[in-house]
Design an enzyme around this catalytic site. Sequence first.
Site, PDB file in Angstrom:
ATOM      1  CG  HIS A 243      79.597  19.250  31.730  1.00  0.00           C
ATOM      2  ND1 HIS A 243      79.883  19.774  32.770  1.00  0.00           N
ATOM      3  CD2 HIS A 243      78.119  19.711  31.742  1.00  0.00           C
ATOM      4  CE1 HIS A 243      79.054  20.648  33.233  1.00  0.00           C
ATOM      5  NE2 HIS A 243      78.010  20.731  32.588  1.00  0.00           N
TER       6      HIS A 243
ATOM      7  CD  GLU B  51      74.742  21.667  32.046  1.00  0.00           C
ATOM      8  OE1 GLU B  51      73.583  22.214  32.296  1.00  0.00           O
ATOM      9  OE2 GLU B  51      75.616  21.383  32.970  1.00  0.00           O
TER      10      GLU B  51
ATOM     11  CE1 TYR C 107      81.069  28.815  36.532  1.00  0.00           C
ATOM     12  CE2 TYR C 107      82.635  27.432  37.499  1.00  0.00           C
ATOM     13  CZ  TYR C 107      81.719  27.984  37.768  1.00  0.00           C
ATOM     14  OH  TYR C 107      81.161  28.517  38.664  1.00  0.00           O
TER      15      TYR C 107
ATOM     16  CB  CYS D 272      84.320  22.010  37.886  1.00  0.00           C
ATOM     17  SG  CYS D 272      84.499  22.924  36.324  1.00  0.00           S
TER      18      CYS D 272
ATOM     19  CB  CYS E 276      85.154  18.096  30.587  1.00  0.00           C
ATOM     20  SG  CYS E 276      83.618  19.117  30.805  1.00  0.00           S
TER      21      CYS E 276
ATOM     22  CG  ASP F 251      80.651  20.809  37.183  1.00  0.00           C
ATOM     23  OD1 ASP F 251      81.747  21.105  37.037  1.00  0.00           O
ATOM     24  OD2 ASP F 251      79.395  20.538  36.508  1.00  0.00           O
ATOM     25  CB  SER F 252      80.440  25.082  35.635  1.00  0.00           C
ATOM     26  OG  SER F 252      80.407  23.843  34.777  1.00  0.00           O
TER      27      SER F 252
HETATM   28  N1  DGL Z   1      82.364  20.146  34.077  1.00  0.00           N
HETATM   29  C1  DGL Z   1      83.188  21.343  33.796  1.00  0.00           C
HETATM   30  C2  DGL Z   1      84.676  20.597  33.586  1.00  0.00           C
HETATM   31  O1  DGL Z   1      85.011  19.684  34.162  1.00  0.00           O
HETATM   32  C3  DGL Z   1      83.333  22.289  32.896  1.00  0.00           C
HETATM   33  C4  DGL Z   1      82.032  22.490  31.971  1.00  0.00           C
HETATM   34  C5  DGL Z   1      81.813  23.958  31.620  1.00  0.00           C
HETATM   35  O2  DGL Z   1      81.176  24.878  32.405  1.00  0.00           O
HETATM   36  O3  DGL Z   1      82.256  24.536  30.784  1.00  0.00           O
HETATM   37  O4  DGL Z   1      85.433  21.257  33.138  1.00  0.00           O
END
Ligand code: DGL
Length: 274
Positions: free
Chosen positions: A194, A157, A46, A77, A192, A14-15
């Site tokens: 996150h 984050e 990302y 991700c 996402c 993941d990012s």
């Molecule tokens: N966790 C990532 C996703 O599922 C991206 C978060 C990011 O780095 O913008 O899209």
Amino acid sequence: MSSDLRQLPIGVFDSGIGGLTVLKALVARLPGEDFLYLGDTARLPYGTKTSATVERYALQAVAELVRRGVKAVVVACNTASAAALPALAAAHPALPVIGVIEPGAAAAVAATRTGRIAVIATEGTVRGGAYQRAIHALRGNAEVSATPATLFVALAEEGWTRGEVALATARRYLEPLFSHDQSAPDVLVLGCTHFPPLVDAIREVVGQGIQIVDSAATTASALAQLIQYRNLTHSAGSGATGFLVTDGEDRFARIGPVFFGRSIAPTDIERVDL
Ligand code: DGL
């Protein structure tokens, strides 16, 4: 298939820390497997970058996992899944690689009664239309809306997953989507990785009648099937997980547990340059 290959860990990428929400489900579903997680923490987010850049980052991250020895990769991700899966398959034709968008779409389609599905994701995921395509492939008449909720990534984050800032942000993104009673979606996809730790704030805004789904459990099932099909299943691993980050090991050890649901020993985290 050599038994050595079966004993290799499964790479998860993941990012940042968001993919730990997927890793948690993978560990629960496949307790006999070992895992190697890579968070590209130096270069996140990302979601606001172009797909060409995300594709390049994803290729570098997966190349690092392959260099260290993994038998399969989960792109945990959505943004990287949307931007990079074809390039990853081309670069590693023998490596089983799965993303999280098709499993997320499957969870949404299984949960909806009305066929009206709202997706919140990063700008990059929304821009490419990957969720709309994946959902329509499973249910052609679904009405899908996809909305960027970029600030949730920064909140996650930061570890600010509860409280007034999370709630105010959830209101700003979600109230417009759920304000029309007749045509409101009955499913909200957290598109996402996150976003799941923000679910309490999200739930407070959308109310109890909406099903909130994410890709974690369906991705774990898809991975289990894939490695079984490829004869790569290993049931005697220790469930060990190693962590690679491109920056901020201390931060990862501090905030990661909110996402992973268990503590992460600083000694299990290694910094790597991609
Ligand atoms: N966790 C990532 C996703 O599922 C991206 C978060 C990011 O780095 O913008 O899209």
